[in-house]
Design a protein around this motif. Structure first.
Motif, PDB file in Angstrom:
ATOM      1  N   GLU A   7       0.816  -1.217   0.000  1.00 12.22           N
ATOM      2  CA  GLU A   7       0.000   0.000   0.000  1.00 12.22           C
ATOM      3  C   GLU A   7       0.851   1.270   0.000  1.00 12.22           C
ATOM      4  O   GLU A   7       0.390   2.334  -0.425  1.00 12.22           O
ATOM      5  CB  GLU A   7      -0.929  -0.003   1.218  1.00 12.22           C
ATOM      6  N   ALA A  35      -1.346  -1.372  -8.949  1.00 13.88           N
ATOM      7  CA  ALA A  35      -2.501  -1.985  -9.607  1.00 13.88           C
ATOM      8  C   ALA A  35      -2.146  -3.316 -10.252  1.00 13.88           C
ATOM      9  O   ALA A  35      -2.894  -4.293 -10.150  1.00 13.88           O
ATOM     10  CB  ALA A  35      -3.075  -1.031 -10.655  1.00 13.88           C
ATOM     11  N   ARG A  81      -1.279  -5.985  -7.195  1.00 15.31           N
ATOM     12  CA  ARG A  81      -2.042  -6.075  -5.949  1.00 15.31           C
ATOM     13  C   ARG A  81      -2.778  -7.405  -5.780  1.00 15.31           C
ATOM     14  O   ARG A  81      -3.117  -7.789  -4.654  1.00 15.31           O
ATOM     15  CB  ARG A  81      -3.036  -4.914  -5.879  1.00 15.31           C
ATOM     16  N   ALA A  82      -3.031  -8.133  -6.879  1.00 13.03           N
ATOM     17  CA  ALA A  82      -3.784  -9.386  -6.770  1.00 13.03           C
ATOM     18  C   ALA A  82      -2.930 -10.554  -6.300  1.00 13.03           C
ATOM     19  O   ALA A  82      -3.462 -11.610  -5.949  1.00 13.03           O
ATOM     20  CB  ALA A  82      -4.422  -9.726  -8.122  1.00 13.03           C
ATOM     21  N   GLY A 124      -9.742 -11.519  -6.886  1.00 13.26           N
ATOM     22  CA  GLY A 124     -10.892 -10.633  -6.894  1.00 13.26           C
ATOM     23  C   GLY A 124     -10.558  -9.179  -7.081  1.00 13.26           C
ATOM     24  O   GLY A 124     -11.394  -8.391  -7.531  1.00 13.26           O
ATOM     25  N   ASP A 125      -9.340  -8.796  -6.735  1.00 12.86           N
ATOM     26  CA  ASP A 125      -8.958  -7.393  -6.891  1.00 12.86           C
ATOM     27  C   ASP A 125      -7.979  -7.182  -8.044  1.00 12.86           C
ATOM     28  O   ASP A 125      -7.234  -6.202  -8.067  1.00 12.86           O
ATOM     29  CB  ASP A 125      -8.384  -6.835  -5.588  1.00 12.86           C
ATOM     30  N   SER A 126      -7.941  -8.089  -9.031  1.00 19.59           N
ATOM     31  CA  SER A 126      -7.119  -7.880 -10.221  1.00 19.59           C
ATOM     32  C   SER A 126      -7.573  -6.627 -10.965  1.00 19.59           C
ATOM     33  O   SER A 126      -8.780  -6.323 -11.012  1.00 19.59           O
ATOM     34  CB  SER A 126      -7.239  -9.074 -11.167  1.00 19.59           C
ATOM     35  N   ARG A 176      -8.546  -4.657 -14.354  1.00 15.19           N
ATOM     36  CA  ARG A 176      -9.418  -5.202 -15.394  1.00 15.19           C
ATOM     37  C   ARG A 176      -9.222  -4.489 -16.727  1.00 15.19           C
ATOM     38  O   ARG A 176      -8.847  -3.310 -16.756  1.00 15.19           O
ATOM     39  CB  ARG A 176     -10.882  -5.045 -14.971  1.00 15.19           C
ATOM     40  N   ASP A 185     -10.398  -0.663 -17.209  1.00 13.80           N
ATOM     41  CA  ASP A 185     -10.086   0.214 -16.077  1.00 13.80           C
ATOM     42  C   ASP A 185      -9.304   1.430 -16.566  1.00 13.80           C
ATOM     43  O   ASP A 185      -8.601   1.388 -17.583  1.00 13.80           O
ATOM     44  CB  ASP A 185      -9.233  -0.522 -15.042  1.00 13.80           C
TER      45      ASP A 185
END
Length: 463
Positions: A186, A198, A201-202, A286-288, A290, A293
């Motif tokens: 973070e 970005a 983060r996944a 879930g936080d990939s 996209r 974006d």
């Protein structure tokens, strides 16, 4: 290690390897003992590239060896590192480029044996006495840096993630007394690196940016940036399994930048060196990030995501923007960036892109001199419009089938405006098959070339 393949004492006892070709063979054959001549003939030796024969002495030991190497391959001596029997050898005569021959031998002896039981204790089959007039220490410094980079590329992603890449930069800094910092997770958002965050983060191992500085603050500024994607699934635009098989090497740009930095510091070149390695794993969760974006960037540009499998240019863009802020005298980025470059130039030839004609000319000349080839592709300005976005400042891909390597270079160029000279290198970082001095597996491409450029421009050729 390279130091186990080279003998730097010119007076060391050694057996001669006579390098022959069609022109020199008849005269050399006349100097052989008849017994040696008959033995060579019985073994089918002829002065054709790739032929090697070891001649026995009267007691059944080794008297000498005869080798005919490919005259068109400056790295041909590298074949001898694995072809000769164990022992210490001396080239007779030394090739025209004896320094490159010694380097080729050292690199030809490279083995990646981390996962082979018992292999670590095996010594190289052969050692080579460094030819007269060659700085053995300089050859070893370069060879050890290349082998460091090869080790990084060859290590599978389960043992070398973003954390391992950052650790490699930290270890390099400790070895050379450099300053180093790592921004992780973070904190990347807090410090202004939203695209590095970005992309990574996944993954279970957090993204990070390793930042090394070395040398006098008032020396010319040389900055190296290396794409450090420890593994690339393609993200939500997932790769097929056939395209994912070698993705442990998607950090090959970082490995090349790390190896180049190691060469520069080991040679003590009079520069202010900065090494930036954005290190991520492009995973799926879930936080990939996209397709579609819109990401903020350190530069302030908004970037529309056209395909999550073009992640490398995103992390490079944030790192390049940071590098550019201090207006370095030379900025070079290394990246395994596009399949388009490989389609155009194949695995052996990295693509070079720069707007600086003098820099392009120097790199072309030095690539021949040190046998570390690159080939220039144009940053063709009309293709800039292929990156237009309807909702953001820029799309990070063109979306079409053409000029993929060039549009990637054009995207990166938007994040560099203050550097006095900038070169982008799109490389493969892998030898698909073994060639002299270049074993199959991970490879440091363009690293020796950039080291030679820095030595020439800022070190008076020293290095």
């Amino acid at each position: 290690m390279p130091h186990r393949a080279l003998e730097t004492d010119p007076a060391a006892a050694a057996v001669g390897v006579h390098l022959v070709d069609e022109g020199s063979w008849p005269a050399l054959a006349e100097t052989l003992d008849p017994r040696e001549r008959r033995f060579a003939q019985a073994q089918g030796f002829a002065p054709k590239p790739g032929r090697l024969v070891v001649l026995p002495d009267a007691e059944g030991g080794i008297a000498r060896a005869l080798a005919c190497l490919d005259p068109h391959d400056p790295f041909a001596v590298g074949r001898l590192a694995t072809a000769l029997p164990a022992g210490t050898w001396r080239l007779d005569p030394a090739p025209a480029n004896a320094e490159l021959a010694a380097l080729a031998f050292a690199l030809g002896a490279y083995r990646f044996d981390r996962y082979k039981r018992g292999a670590k204790d095996e010594a190289p089959r052969a050692r080579l006495v460094v030819p007269d007039g060659v700085d053995g220490g300089a050859v070893l410094r370069v060879a050890e840096a290349v082998c460091l980079g090869r080790d990084l590329v060859n290590t599978p992603a389960n043992d070398l993630g973003p954390d391992g890449l950052a650790a490699a930069v930290v270890a390099l800094a400790e070895r050379h007394g450099a300053d180093v910092s790592v921004i992780e997770g973070e904190a990347l958002l807090e410090r202004g690196f939203p695209m590095i965050h970005a992309v990574g983060r996944a993954a279970s191992r957090a993204p990070r940016l390793a930042d090394l500085t070395w040398g006098a603050a008032d020396a010319p500024k040389v900055t190296l940036v290396g794409k450090g994607v420890a593994f690339d699934t393609g993200g939500l635009d997932i790769k097929p399994s056939s395209a994912m098989a070698l993705m442990k090497k998607d950090m090959g740009g970082a490995a090349a930048a790390i190896a180049t930095a190691a060469m520069i510091m080991a040679a003590n070149l009079p520069v202010r060196l900065r090494l930036l390695v954005p290190a991520v794993e492009n995973s799926i969760a879930g936080d990939s990030f996209r397709p579609g974006d819109v990401l903020a960037s350190r530069k302030g540009l908004t970037v529309e995501i056209g395909n999550t499998d073009a992640e490398g240019r995103l992390i490079l863009a944030d790192a390049l923007a940071l590098a550019d802020e201090e207006a370095p005298d030379l900025l070079v980025d290394f990246a395994t960036l596009t399949g388009a470059a490989r389609v155009a130039l194949g695995p052996d030839l990295p693509a070079l892109m720069t707007d600086d004609e003098g820099l392009a000319a120097d790199l072309a000349r030095l690539s021949d001199a040190v046998h570390d080839p690159v080939w220039r592709l144009p940053l063709w300005k009309p293709y800039d419009k292929l990156l237009d976005s309807k909702i953001a400042d820029v799309n990070h891909i063109s979306g079409g089938p053409h000029a993929g390597a060039i549009t990637a270079g054009l995207f990166l160029r938007r994040f560099v405006s203050k550097a006095k000279a900038h070169a982008h290198l799109d490389l493969f970082a892998w030898n698909p098959s073994t060639k002299p001095g270049r074993p199959e597996g991970g490879e440091v491409q363009a690293g020796r070339l950039v080291h030679a450029l820095v030595a020439e421009r800022f070190g008076g050729g020293r290095g």
